[in-house]
Structure formats: C-alpha cells, structure tokens
Design a protein around this motif. Structure first.
Motif, mmCIF file in Angstrom:
data_model
loop_
_atom_site.group_PDB
_atom_site.id
_atom_site.type_symbol
_atom_site.label_atom_id
_atom_site.label_comp_id
_atom_site.label_asym_id
_atom_site.label_seq_id
_atom_site.Cartn_x
_atom_site.Cartn_y
_atom_site.Cartn_z
ATOM 1 N N ALA B 34 3.171 -21.021 -17.538
ATOM 2 C CA ALA B 34 2.152 -21.271 -16.511
ATOM 3 C C ALA B 34 2.735 -22.088 -15.358
ATOM 4 N N ARG B 35 4.008 -21.830 -15.035
ATOM 5 C CA ARG B 35 4.660 -22.595 -13.956
ATOM 6 C C ARG B 35 4.141 -22.112 -12.594
ATOM 7 N N GLU B 36 4.311 -22.928 -11.616
ATOM 8 C CA GLU B 36 4.004 -22.570 -10.229
ATOM 9 C C GLU B 36 2.675 -21.846 -10.046
ATOM 10 N N GLY B 37 1.651 -22.431 -10.601
ATOM 11 C CA GLY B 37 0.315 -21.885 -10.350
ATOM 12 C C GLY B 37 -0.023 -20.604 -11.089
ATOM 13 N N ARG B 38 0.806 -20.236 -12.072
ATOM 14 C CA ARG B 38 0.479 -18.999 -12.795
ATOM 15 C C ARG B 38 -0.582 -19.245 -13.865
ATOM 16 N N ARG B 39 -1.160 -18.127 -14.312
ATOM 17 C CA ARG B 39 -2.186 -18.209 -15.346
ATOM 18 C C ARG B 39 -1.674 -17.537 -16.608
ATOM 19 N N THR B 40 -1.729 -18.236 -17.727
ATOM 20 C CA THR B 40 -1.320 -17.595 -18.976
ATOM 21 C C THR B 40 -2.470 -17.653 -19.974
ATOM 22 N N LEU B 41 -2.445 -16.710 -20.889
ATOM 23 C CA LEU B 41 -3.458 -16.694 -21.942
ATOM 24 C C LEU B 41 -2.769 -16.822 -23.299
ATOM 25 N N ARG B 135 -5.342 -5.670 -18.311
ATOM 26 C CA ARG B 135 -6.503 -5.945 -17.482
ATOM 27 C C ARG B 135 -6.097 -6.369 -16.065
ATOM 28 N N LYS B 136 -6.882 -5.912 -15.099
ATOM 29 C CA LYS B 136 -6.617 -6.297 -13.716
ATOM 30 C C LYS B 136 -7.650 -7.307 -13.249
ATOM 31 N N GLY B 137 -7.204 -8.264 -12.433
ATOM 32 C CA GLY B 137 -8.119 -9.230 -11.853
ATOM 33 C C GLY B 137 -8.453 -8.828 -10.430
ATOM 34 N N LYS B 138 -8.619 -9.819 -9.573
ATOM 35 C CA LYS B 138 -8.945 -9.543 -8.170
ATOM 36 C C LYS B 138 -7.778 -8.842 -7.475
ATOM 37 N N GLY B 139 -8.117 -7.902 -6.624
ATOM 38 C CA GLY B 139 -7.107 -7.251 -5.794
ATOM 39 C C GLY B 139 -6.012 -6.576 -6.597
ATOM 40 N N ASP B 140 -6.388 -6.031 -7.756
ATOM 41 C CA ASP B 140 -5.466 -5.271 -8.585
ATOM 42 C C ASP B 140 -4.283 -6.082 -9.146
ATOM 43 N N ALA B 141 -4.364 -7.416 -9.010
ATOM 44 C CA ALA B 141 -3.317 -8.220 -9.644
ATOM 45 C C ALA B 141 -3.630 -8.327 -11.139
ATOM 46 N N ASP B 142 -2.611 -8.563 -11.938
ATOM 47 C CA ASP B 142 -2.869 -8.731 -13.371
ATOM 48 C C ASP B 142 -3.769 -9.947 -13.588
#
Lengths: 394, 329
Positions: B34-41, B135-142
C-alpha cells in the motif's frame, strides 16, 4: 518467576496418565505446528516402555518422525516398532499412518455386498468425497480410532491407543466434521435428493414438492445435471446399505466422552496456538469430555533466574563503557558483554512466554499443565522421542 | 530505491506451515504494497479472524473494511471470506438468485455446497479473491492495486489453489466447471504469486521445499520465501566455536562479571552463561544449515526478525518496511 499465575497451575503428571490402566485412549490435539504428532509419538513410546501395549495412530507425520517410528509406508495397518518394551520385557509399541481414502473404501467394503460396494467405489461423487472433502480426514481418523478400539477390546492387542488429530483449519473440526458428514448423509438434503427415486411426491408435501422443483432447477443450473445424477446414484447406493452413518459418528463421539478417554491439548507459547488451545479446552468442558491437561511445547529454557534480564543488560552496558575507556579491556569485555546480552534476550523471551501462559492459566485455572523446553533440532529417532518423553514427565 | 520484484503481480497468496506466522506476514505484505497512496485488500479465508486480532479491530464481517493506513497515504482494506456468504454472493452475481438463498439454506443445500461437496468450498473462496482482482473501480481503474490472501497452510496450498482439478471429480462440464476455469486462469497467470513463509527450522523448511516443488508441478506461480522470526547471532563465529568446544575462558568471564558488579552469584552464573552460549552456537549452526537449504531454491528471499515485544501494529509497520526495502511492493 514465582509471581506468575502459571507457576501455580496444577502440574500435569504425564506418567500417572500413561500408567493408569483405566485410560484406554489418549487424543492429542491443538493448532498446527505445535508438535502434536511428536508429542503423540513420545507419549506412545514412554507408555510402551512403562509396560503398556500401545498403538499410535498418526495422521500426517513428518518424514523423519515417521522413520523414527519405523513407518516407511502408508499402509493403513498398525506395525510394531521393533525393540521397544519395558525393562521387564512387557509392553509394546505399534504405529500407523492414516490413509483416509483406504479407510473410507474399507468402510464401504465392510458394509455393502461386493456388487454394491463396487458401484459406490466407482461413483465419481464418492471418489471426490473420499479423497478431497475437507472433513473426510477427520471423519476417517475417528472411524479408524473406533476400529482400533474395537480390535483392542476384542483381541486384547492393545490396552492404550494414542491418536494424533488432523491438521485442520481448527482443532475443533476433529470433533465437528464427523457429525457434519454423518448428518449430511442421513439428512434432509439427501432425503430430498433421493425422494424422486422413491416415488415423486411421496413423503414430501405439496409445498415442499414445489420448493423441490425450484431447488433442482437451481442445482441443475449451477452444478450441471451430471453432478446431480452422480450424487443421486451415490446416495441411492449408500442409503440402502449403510442405514446409519450418523449412528456411526455418534458411536465414535460417545467413545470420546467415555471415561477411558483422555484429551491432551498441545500448544506452543504463542498467542494463536494458546487461543486455539483455549477454544478446545472450553469445548471439552462444554461437551463433558475428559481433559488430562495442557502440554506447552517449545518453552525457552532459562538457566539462571538469579540473574534477571535487566541486571544482565545493565552489566553488558557497563562492560561496553569500560572497554571504551580502556581499550585493553576490549577483548575480555566484548565476550562477556555478548554473553550477558544473550542471557538477557533469553530471559525476555521466557518472560513473554510466561505472560502468555499466565493469561491461559488465569482463564482456565483448573487445567493441569506440563511444559517442554525447546529442543535445538527435530526428532529423528527413538532416542529423540525418549528425550521428549522425559521432558514431558519432568 | 530497490527494484520491485513483482511489478506485474496483482494477487499475492501467502502460505506457510502452521505456527510460522503467515497471517502476520500477509498483513505486513498488504501494508508494504500500500505504498504511495495505493489501496490493497487483505483477504482471510479460514474463518480465524486473525486479521482483526492483528489490527486490533472488531471481528470482520463479509464486507470490505479499511483496517489501516500506510505511510504515504496508502490504505489497507480487509475482508474475511465466509464460504456460505460467498456462495450466496456467487448465486446473485452470476444467476441473480439471491432470493433462492434462504430456500437453499433451509434445504441444507448451502451447507452441502460449502462443507461437503468436494472442492466447491475452495472454488468459492478463491473465486471471491479472483472477483476482487478483476473488479474495476472508478474510471476503469482496478478497484485495488494489490490483493493479498492469507491462504491455507503449505500442506494444502497447491490443492486449494488448483481448483480445476479439485472440481473435476465433481463437475466435468457445466457452469461450475466454467467458473473454476475462469478462477484458474487468474491464479495460474503471471499476475499471481504464491509466497511461502517459513522459520529456520527443519520441518517448516522441508515443507517449504516440498511446497515449492508441488506448486511448480501443478503449474502455479511461485513468488518468494519469507523467513520469519529470525534472531541474529549474538556471538562471533570464533566465540561460537569456543562455546561449542567448551574452551571459552572462564577466568576472563569471571573477571569481567566482577568488574561490572555481577560477581555475587558467579558460581551459578558462569556455567549458565557457558551453557547458553553453547546452546546458542548449536542453534545458529542449525539455522545456517536451513538457510543454505532455502538458498538452494534460488527464489527471492526475505528475512523478518523476531520482534521482542510480540506483534503489535507498530511491529507490522516495521516488518512492512523490511519487505518494501527488499523489493516487495
């Protein structure tokens, strides 16, 4: 250390459990990776060398532990471990590894005529069930225990059976899986599935019949018709021959509640392992199952409580400062400083382990405990098992 | 900055022998990724609620929840996958059948599918992880930059992941089979990596070696090895050689103890220190042997230290930092 609750917990006297002739079954259970199988094997060896005729049922032993007991192949039959007996020549040790598929096959063969047995054994659903269902191993471990117990009672081959439990998601699965499989095979779902074979609509009401229509539709849609067909044939074949899967599971469950059975819960001084042990202890109490006590494995050995972690650390610090002022002391002080730091580290680890053990003791004050200090290496032979046995009894 | 070892991997599967701390490592990995503002699950599949305990949160429901923030604004979310919920979820997503759920449950079919039917349970669990990965989030980003799964132990991992062969006994054709194929397509692809956690002890290392061989033979992508709870040697090689041979100078140790005010119980203390030193030397030698066996696997390897005070949130950040510095994330 005397300030620890844990130090005041009752001692688990392993030898009095092992030599008590009324104890016929010992079940070793606990989280994965805590040394359950080694404990079971060490208890078996110790009991045999005190004159009992022992059979150890292991589920999935490490290769070298299996070799230590002379188990080279998984043939689902107890084999005698050569050269093991008490000083007076009495006692013996047998050991076996569970082959779950074979045990299941034998149950089928033992309860169905050859033709029908063949029908079941070749059914795709049965084949999948007997080799991969997550609870099959638990169920078959129980089944095997029941078989060994019967043989022991009938033929007098053994007077003590020690069983190791499968590496389940949870140690409780060992108690729950057989019941789950038993109730499935005797349950409502199966009755619904087999209802059409017995004549549609008979025994189930109009409403249920409607529900059943939706139900089979859904299943067909998801699983595909072939799966339902396989399942149906399997159930029909098993239904007429078994008649009482659940009764079987109940009988073994009753055996575990018998006063001739004793549970030994194994744990390591780690949070997760002790939590698992606590679940199990609570469950045994609730189900009125006989608990011998807790074996706490892999405890850090501390040699000298006269020297606390703080004293040792302070001494090491002082020696380092001295050497900085007087370089001629550097070599001498460096060694002792390192030794003192090592001691401090060991004391800290031991202290943390005792704190964890305290928490367990506080929540379960009546549970007897024995500790086993961590061995440097793994157990490879009977001497290693004997050493573990000595530690268990100390 | 260290080169990232797995820049294309989205799903990190973490397995290990019981007692090696795989849940802790999976959590540290999710933080590292989850470095540099990334999102992990972070996904848990064994119903232990180990993640909630690590992050000191209430038990996780079948719902994605934020459990931690990473330095630099990243977020770690967590999900405890329950097979029964996953089944109803699956029925709704693919068949729009959520309302049949209650009826199926009543008939015992949900219980059947999630506990008895061979392999189905695992397809449901891995299937949920794959759904999140795709799964895709906003604007087709993962929806998530990375997914970390705290998976079953090494002894069962290859079977657990190889859902194809698991359901083949049950369903040779049909929707379940198709679903399994889809799940397998993601798991066996280069966007997945299976990492194994071990200790520097004989049995866990042997299981790791066997596990790597099994994963490879099943065509599953092996990632790295994480050696957990290591303790650095406290003595120099020369001191350890003397400790083993019993030739450490008792005179020197005694003199040093006296000079730092610990002379009072030296008759008891000196032999204790010597025993501890010999014991330590033996353990370090055994660890070296196991380390060499791990090196033979020729896989990226991380070493995480045993944290003195046990694992708390601060400890997790520390371990995450080590993983990140080593090229994870």
């Amino acid at each position: 250390m005397s300030g620890h609750l844990f130090a005041r917990a009752p001692r688990l006297d392993i030898d009095s459990v092992l030599t008590d002739p009324s104890v016929r079954i010992i079940v070793c259970t606990g989280a994965g990776g805590v040394g359950k199988t080694t404990t079971a094997a060490a208890l078996g060896l110790r009991a045999a060398e005190s004159g009992r005729n022992v059979c150890v049922l292991t589920i999935d032993p490490a290769k070298r532990l299996a070799q230590a007991m002379g188990l080279s192949s998984l043939d689902n039959t107890p084999r005698q471990v050569p050269g093991v007996c008490a000083p007076d020549g009495s006692g013996s040790l047998f050991a076996m590894m569970l082959d779950m598929k074979r045990t299941f096959d034998e149950v089928v063969e033992g309860h169905a005529d050859p033709e029908r047995a063949q029908q079941i054994l070749s059914n795709p659903f049965y084949q999948a069930l007997s080799s991969s269902f997550a609870g099959t191993q638990e169920y078959m471990a129980m089944e095997k225990l029941g078989q060994l117990h019967l043989r022991a009672e009938d033929e007098g081959t053994w007077d003590l059976i020690i069983v190791d439990t499968p590496p389940s998601r949870s140690a409780l699965d060992f108690l729950d899986a057989p019941e789950r499989l038993g109730s499935f095979l005797d349950g409502r779902f199966i009755r619904i599935l087999t209802a059409p074979a017995r004549g549609a609509g008979r025994g189930i009401g109009r409403l249920a019949a409607m529900g059943f229509g939706i139900f089979t539709n859904v299943l067909n849609k998801i699983l595909g018709a072939q799966v339902l067909a396989d399942l149906g044939t399997f159930v029909a074949a098993i239904d007429t021959t078994f008649g009482g899967f659940r009764e079987r599971a109940d009988a073994t469950y009753a055996l575990l509640k018998d006063e001739g059975t004793s549970f030994v819960v194994v744990a390591a001084p780690e949070r997760d392992a002790l939590r698992e042990a606590a679940y199990f202890v609570e469950r045994l109490r609730r189900d009125d199952m006989p608990l011998a006590g807790l074996v706490l494995n892999r405890m850090q050995q501390v040699d000298d409580p006269e020297l606390t972690a703080e004293q040792a650390a302070a001494g090491a610090q002082l020696l380092t400062e001295q050497a900085a002022l007087d370089p001629s002391l550097a070599s001498r002080n460096e060694l002792t400083s390192a030794l003192l730091q090592l001691h401090a580290q060991r004391m800290q680890i031991a202290e943390r382990q005792l704190r964890l053990a305290d928490r367990f003791a506080a929540a379960h004050p009546g549970v007897s405990v024995t500790t086993v200090t961590a061995l440097a290496g793994d157990v490879h032979d009977l001497d290693g098992l004997r050493e573990v046995g000595d530690l268990l009894a100390r | 900055m260290t080169e990232r070892l797995w820049p294309d991997v989205v799903m990190h599967v973490v397995s290990g022998k019981g007692g090696t701390g795989k849940t802790t490592v999976a959590a540290a990995m999710a933080l590292a990724l989850a470095r540099e503002g990334r999102r992990t699950l972070l996904i848990e599949v064994e119903g232990r609620q180990g993640i909630a305990q690590l992050f000191d949160t209430p038990p996780l429901p079948y719902e994605e929840r934020k459990v931690a923030v990473a330095p630099g604004g990243g977020e770690v979310w967590a999900l405890a996958v329950d097979p029964q919920e996953a089944l109803l979820d699956y029925l709704e997503t693919f068949y729009n059948l959520k309302r049949a759920g209650a009826a199926l449950r009543k008939m015992g079919a949900v219980d059947f599918a999630t506990t008895i039917a061979p392999g189905l349970r695992d397809v449901l669990l891995t299937g949920k992880a794959v759904e999140v990965v795709r799964r895709k989030g906003k604007g087709d980003a993962d929806a998530y930059d990375a997914v970390v799964m705290d998976a079953p132990p090494t002894g069962r991992i290859a079977k657990f992941l190889n859902v194809n062969s698991e359901v083949s006994g049950l369903a040779r054709v049909g929707p379940i089979r198709n679903h399994a194929d889809l799940v397998m397509g993601v798991i066996a692809s280069p966007t997945t990596a299976v990492h194994l956690v071990t200790l520097l002890e004989e049995m866990p290392v042997q299981e790791t070696i066997d596990g790597v061989a099994e994963l490879r033979s099943e065509g599953l992508p092996v990632g790295g090895i994480i050696v957990n709870m290591t303790r650095p040697p406290m003595l120099t090689p020369e001191q350890m050689a003397h400790a083993t041979a019993g030739t450490l100078s008792v005179g020197e140790i005694t003199a040093a103890l006296e000079s730092c005010g610990l002379g009072a119980h030296e008759d008891a203390i000196v032999p204790a220190l010597l025993r501890e030193a010999a014991d330590h030397a033996q353990r370090v030698a055994l660890e070296q042997r196991e380390r060499a066996r791990i090196a033979e696997l020729d896989l990226p390897t991380f070493e995480l230290p045993l944290l003195g005070g046990g694992i708390d949130l601060g400890g997790l950040y520390e371990l995450a930092g080590i993983l990140r510095d080593g090229g994870m994330g």
